[in-house]
Scaffold this motif. Structure first.
Motif, short mmCIF file in Angstrom:
data_model
loop_
_atom_site.label_atom_id
_atom_site.label_comp_id
_atom_site.label_asym_id
_atom_site.label_seq_id
_atom_site.Cartn_x
_atom_site.Cartn_y
_atom_site.Cartn_z
N SER A 107 9.08 7.25 -0.54
CA SER A 107 7.83 7.81 -1.09
C SER A 107 6.58 7.16 -0.52
O SER A 107 5.59 6.98 -1.24
CB SER A 107 7.77 7.77 -2.61
OG SER A 107 8.91 7.28 -3.20
N GLY A 108 6.65 6.77 0.73
CA GLY A 108 5.45 6.26 1.41
C GLY A 108 5.10 4.83 1.06
O GLY A 108 4.11 4.28 1.54
N ARG A 109 5.90 4.20 0.21
CA ARG A 109 5.58 2.82 -0.16
C ARG A 109 5.68 1.89 1.04
O ARG A 109 6.64 1.98 1.79
CB ARG A 109 6.55 2.31 -1.23
CG ARG A 109 6.37 2.98 -2.55
CD ARG A 109 7.66 2.92 -3.35
NE ARG A 109 7.56 3.86 -4.44
CZ ARG A 109 7.43 3.53 -5.71
NH1 ARG A 109 7.43 2.27 -6.06
NH2 ARG A 109 7.30 4.44 -6.63
N VAL A 110 4.69 1.01 1.17
CA VAL A 110 4.68 0.10 2.33
C VAL A 110 5.03 -1.32 1.87
O VAL A 110 4.44 -1.84 0.91
CB VAL A 110 3.28 0.12 3.00
CG1 VAL A 110 3.20 -0.94 4.09
CG2 VAL A 110 2.99 1.51 3.57
N PHE A 111 6.00 -1.89 2.54
CA PHE A 111 6.49 -3.23 2.21
C PHE A 111 6.30 -4.17 3.40
O PHE A 111 6.24 -3.72 4.54
CB PHE A 111 8.00 -3.19 1.92
CG PHE A 111 8.40 -2.25 0.83
CD1 PHE A 111 8.51 -2.69 -0.48
CD2 PHE A 111 8.67 -0.92 1.10
CE1 PHE A 111 8.89 -1.81 -1.49
CE2 PHE A 111 9.04 -0.03 0.10
CZ PHE A 111 9.15 -0.49 -1.20
N PRO A 112 6.28 -5.50 3.13
CA PRO A 112 6.33 -6.42 4.27
C PRO A 112 7.67 -6.24 4.98
O PRO A 112 8.66 -5.91 4.32
CB PRO A 112 6.26 -7.81 3.62
CG PRO A 112 5.90 -7.61 2.20
CD PRO A 112 6.25 -6.20 1.83
N THR A 135 0.87 -1.17 0.00
CA THR A 135 0.00 0.00 0.00
C THR A 135 0.91 1.23 0.00
O THR A 135 2.12 1.11 -0.16
CB THR A 135 -0.97 0.02 1.20
OG1 THR A 135 -1.73 1.23 1.15
CG2 THR A 135 -0.25 -0.06 2.54
N ASN A 136 0.31 2.39 0.18
CA ASN A 136 1.11 3.61 0.27
C ASN A 136 0.62 4.40 1.47
O ASN A 136 -0.59 4.61 1.63
CB ASN A 136 0.97 4.45 -1.00
CG ASN A 136 2.05 5.49 -1.07
OD1 ASN A 136 2.07 6.41 -0.27
ND2 ASN A 136 2.97 5.34 -2.00
N ALA A 137 1.57 4.83 2.30
CA ALA A 137 1.21 5.42 3.60
C ALA A 137 0.80 6.88 3.51
O ALA A 137 0.90 7.61 4.50
CB ALA A 137 2.39 5.27 4.56
N GLY A 184 -8.44 2.41 4.68
CA GLY A 184 -7.29 3.07 4.04
C GLY A 184 -6.01 2.30 4.29
O GLY A 184 -6.02 1.16 4.77
N SER A 185 -4.90 2.96 4.00
CA SER A 185 -3.63 2.22 4.05
C SER A 185 -3.26 1.83 5.48
O SER A 185 -2.72 0.75 5.71
CB SER A 185 -2.52 3.01 3.38
OG SER A 185 -2.22 4.14 4.12
N ASN A 186 -3.61 2.68 6.45
CA ASN A 186 -3.29 2.31 7.83
C ASN A 186 -4.13 1.11 8.27
O ASN A 186 -3.65 0.20 8.96
CB ASN A 186 -3.53 3.51 8.75
CG ASN A 186 -2.68 3.40 9.99
OD1 ASN A 186 -1.57 2.87 9.93
ND2 ASN A 186 -3.21 3.84 11.12
N ASP A 187 -5.40 1.09 7.83
CA ASP A 187 -6.27 -0.05 8.17
C ASP A 187 -5.72 -1.34 7.55
O ASP A 187 -5.77 -2.39 8.17
CB ASP A 187 -7.70 0.20 7.65
CG ASP A 187 -8.26 1.49 8.20
OD1 ASP A 187 -8.40 1.59 9.43
OD2 ASP A 187 -8.51 2.42 7.41
#
Ligand SMILES: Cc1cc2nc3c(=O)[nH]c(=O)nc-3n(C[C@H](O)[C@H](O)[C@H](O)COP(=O)(O)OP(=O)(O)OC[C@H]3O[C@@H](n4cnc5c(N)ncnc54)[C@H](O)[C@@H]3O)c2cc1C
Length: 394
Positions: free
Chosen positions: A95-100, A49-51, A75-78
């Motif tokens: 750039s806010g990208r969310v990774f495992p 997702t993106n934070a 949303g992304s936090n959820d």
């Protein structure tokens, strides 16, 4: 209640988990396994997702109330909390990208989701495609050689976009929905590379070379910072992908031009400052302007001799370099596609207006978003929204 889902991508998998806590859920998947495009995403960046905060997140999507509601509600936090509860912790990268979290492989993420489905007794029927609809508008599934009409209380379709057919995607289902009276649009590439008429010499020498720390734009679109990769057909990369829609529109109108800013952090005046009071020879451009050989050769390739030899003209080119685009790469190669089911066919919670109790989620809907985690977030959010709408009905 009995709920049938069609397609084993992230959009349906999250919906199935949400529904299976209290209801009987079955997933029909045409391939041998679920989640294959999810795994392909894992081979690349795997941005889950993106934070970005809610408002900025939503700006990245085609504007539609169903998507907006879905992203506001989940949303992304959820999504990060949801993954965390399954045991998959995440971190925010550039750039806010969310990774495992480091050490968690994509296949582990998918296996964790599948384990949760199994724990909740979801039946996953692979090699069992949706093949159309009966005269009563009920889904027909093919089990072995037999085609059966499936009766359930609710139905969710998440059949995906049109690219990367080896992951199970195809456009066969468009006609099933057309026959049902649902408006569909042919698939077009999004988040795709572009064909550029490079000389053979340039391609042979620079294919595989990146153009880093640049910014791209098309028409009056805002510049996208990032990088491009030179390929044997043209260029691809994160500075280009968000411009797919604008390029497609320009091409439809007769021609498209990609504008590259090789020095997005410098003004024209900054660059002029570097050449004042010195005699500047082209052989020194790389050193003076900190340009790679690939960048210089690209500029030379699309400039006249006079332009290239004049450092003042060159500076203008560095800030505004126009490259004619021949076409977008084919649908098959695109990271995502637009087209599929028209957004006019769904209500605010992804239910088909003409066929209540039938929901359509994920990339099979005609919405667009850039790479960087927004695609998976859109799929997860829409799946969750459809599931919650069903849960709220009883
Ligand atoms: C190379 C690549 C890299 C990517 N990287 C990222 C990334 O880092 N971050 C990001 O956010 N997104 C990324 N994406 C995009 C993301 O993977 C997709 O947007 C997402 O998987 C779409 O989810 P979905 O559930 O809508 O459909 P899909 O994941 O495509 O799943 C649809 C499923 O439906 C099945 N199906 C199709 N037809 C039928 C039928 N008739 N009957 C039954 N089942 C059927 C398919 O076999 C498939 O399993 C990437 C995509 C690609 C190709």
């Amino acid at each position: 209640m009995k709920i049938a889902l069609f397609g084993g991508g992230p959009a349906c998998l999250i919906a199935a988990i949400q529904l299976s806590r209290n209801h009987e859920v079955v997933i029909y998947e045409r391939g041998k396994r679920v989640g294959r495009k999810f795994l392909v995403a894992g081979n690349g960046g795997f941005n889950l997702t993106n934070a970005k905060d809610q408002e900025d997140l939503i700006k990245n999507y085609t504007q539609h109330r169903a998507l907006k509601n879905a992203l506001l509600q989940f949303g992304s936090n959820d999504l990060r909390i949801w993954l965390d509860n399954l045991g998959i912790s995440t971190f925010i990268g550039t750039s806010g990208r969310v990774f495992p979290m480091k050490g968690i492989k994509p296949v582990q993420v998918l296996d964790t989701i599948i384990s949760e489905l199994k724990k909740n007794h979801v039946i996953i029927k692979t090699d069992t495609p949706l093949v159309g609809f009966s005269d009563e508008g009920l889904p027909l599934v093919k089990e072995g050689e037999v085609v059966l009409e499936h009766q359930a209380d609710y139905y969710i379709y998440g059949l995906g976009g049109g690219s990367w057919s080896k992951t199970g995607s195809n456009d066969l289902w468009l006609q099933y929905f057309d026959q049902l009276g649902i408006r569909t649009l042919p698939f077009s590439p999004s988040n795709a590379g572009v064909n550029i008429d490079f000389t053979e010499e340039f391609k042979a020498k620079f294919q595989g070379f990146p153009l880093k720390n640049i910014a791209c734009s098309v028409g009056d679109k805002e510049k996208v910072k990032g990088e491009l990769l030179i390929t044997n057909y043209g260029v691809e990369g994160n500075a280009l992908y968000p411009l797919s829609n604008a390029i497609r529109t320009e091409l439809e109108q007769g021609g498209s031009t990609l504008i590259i800013d090789f020095k997005p952090s410098n003004t024209l005046r900054d660059l002029e400052g570097r050449i004042q009071e010195r005699k500047v020879l082209p052989k020194n451009y790389g050193f003076i302007f900190k340009l790679s050989k690939a960048a210089l050769k690209l500029i030379k390739e699309f400039s006249s001799k006079e332009e290239y030899l004049n450092p003042h003209r060159l500076i203008e080119k560095l800030k505004h370099f126009e490259v004619p685009v021949q076409s977008l790469r084919p649908v098959e190669e695109a990271i995502s596609t637009v087209g599929g089911i028209s957004l006019q066919e769904i209500n605010h919670s992804f239910e088909l207006l003409k066929h209540p109790k039938h929901y359509v989620v994920g990339e099979m809907l005609n919405w667009d978003a850039p790479t960087g985690g927004f695609l998976l977030q859109g799929c997860f959010s829409s799946g969750m929204a459809a599931a919650n709408d069903i849960l709220n009905k009883k």
